[in-house]
Design an enzyme around this catalytic site. Sequence first.
Site, mmCIF file in Angstrom:
data_model
loop_
_atom_site.group_PDB
_atom_site.id
_atom_site.type_symbol
_atom_site.label_atom_id
_atom_site.label_comp_id
_atom_site.label_asym_id
_atom_site.label_seq_id
_atom_site.Cartn_x
_atom_site.Cartn_y
_atom_site.Cartn_z
ATOM 1 N N HIS A 1 0.834 -1.207 0.000
ATOM 2 C CA HIS A 1 0.000 0.000 0.000
ATOM 3 C C HIS A 1 0.872 1.262 0.000
ATOM 4 O O HIS A 1 2.086 1.220 0.236
ATOM 5 C CB HIS A 1 -0.921 0.010 1.225
ATOM 6 C CG HIS A 1 -0.182 0.006 2.526
ATOM 7 N ND1 HIS A 1 0.458 1.118 3.040
ATOM 8 C CD2 HIS A 1 0.040 -0.987 3.428
ATOM 9 C CE1 HIS A 1 1.028 0.823 4.187
ATOM 10 N NE2 HIS A 1 0.800 -0.453 4.443
ATOM 11 N N GLU B 1 -2.029 -7.329 7.075
ATOM 12 C CA GLU B 1 -0.716 -7.261 7.691
ATOM 13 C C GLU B 1 -0.657 -8.190 8.900
ATOM 14 O O GLU B 1 -1.672 -8.668 9.405
ATOM 15 C CB GLU B 1 -0.423 -5.806 8.107
ATOM 16 C CG GLU B 1 0.925 -5.555 8.759
ATOM 17 C CD GLU B 1 2.110 -5.918 7.872
ATOM 18 O OE1 GLU B 1 2.429 -7.121 7.802
ATOM 19 O OE2 GLU B 1 2.707 -5.005 7.280
#
Length: 231
Positions: free
Chosen positions: A14, A87
């Site tokens: 990201h 994550e």
Amino acid sequence: MSKIRPLRLFFIRHGQTENHENPPFNGWRDAPLTEEGQRQLDAVAEALGSIGFEAVYSSDLSRAVYGGSRLAEKAGLPLTIDPRWREMHFGRWEGLNYSQIVADDKDLIGKIFSPEGEEAEFPDGGESSNSFGRRIEAAFEDLRAEHPDGGRVAVVAHGGVCKALWAILLKIPPHIAWTTIRQDSAAVNVADCYSSGVNIAHLINGYVGPVGYHRPGTGWDRLAGRDFFVA
């Protein structure tokens, strides 16, 4: 004789998030992108949108969904969201930066990212390196099963996810991937994955924005190490 078609996997971190100058362990926190982070992912989508992807995936956290949505839109595809691409879960340390974590428990953080600590969990509900790796491997194997004939597929996720994928693809221990593979904001990684189990790395921590590697700018700064060297 026809060539064997691999799965060409594009896995993308990201863009820039809040507090990027002293970044926290965001983990499962839904940390927002900055305007620069959105621009970074817009540039990735613009650069890769015509690749010819067969599918685009992302984690369910907004900083990855934004990039996945932009890339899927450019590619003319729906976005498949899978929370397994999140994550690593850092437990009670989520939202803290490294110096704050060291102040809380220097020995534990040192152990977690060591050869002996891959089963050590982040405190208060966090994952271990190995449990995180198993989650990512399961998501990766399901993705491969969805594309048995190969093709080009993109996953927009997180720095830890990209490192875990390199550990899987290169068959290296998780702590080695964590400590030796860099993942900048909006980093692009590319690997070919063959059904035989052979994987070939093409690009690690790549930059695909409008300013390339050939002149001063984001890509050139990465090559020159401008975050380390003054000149």
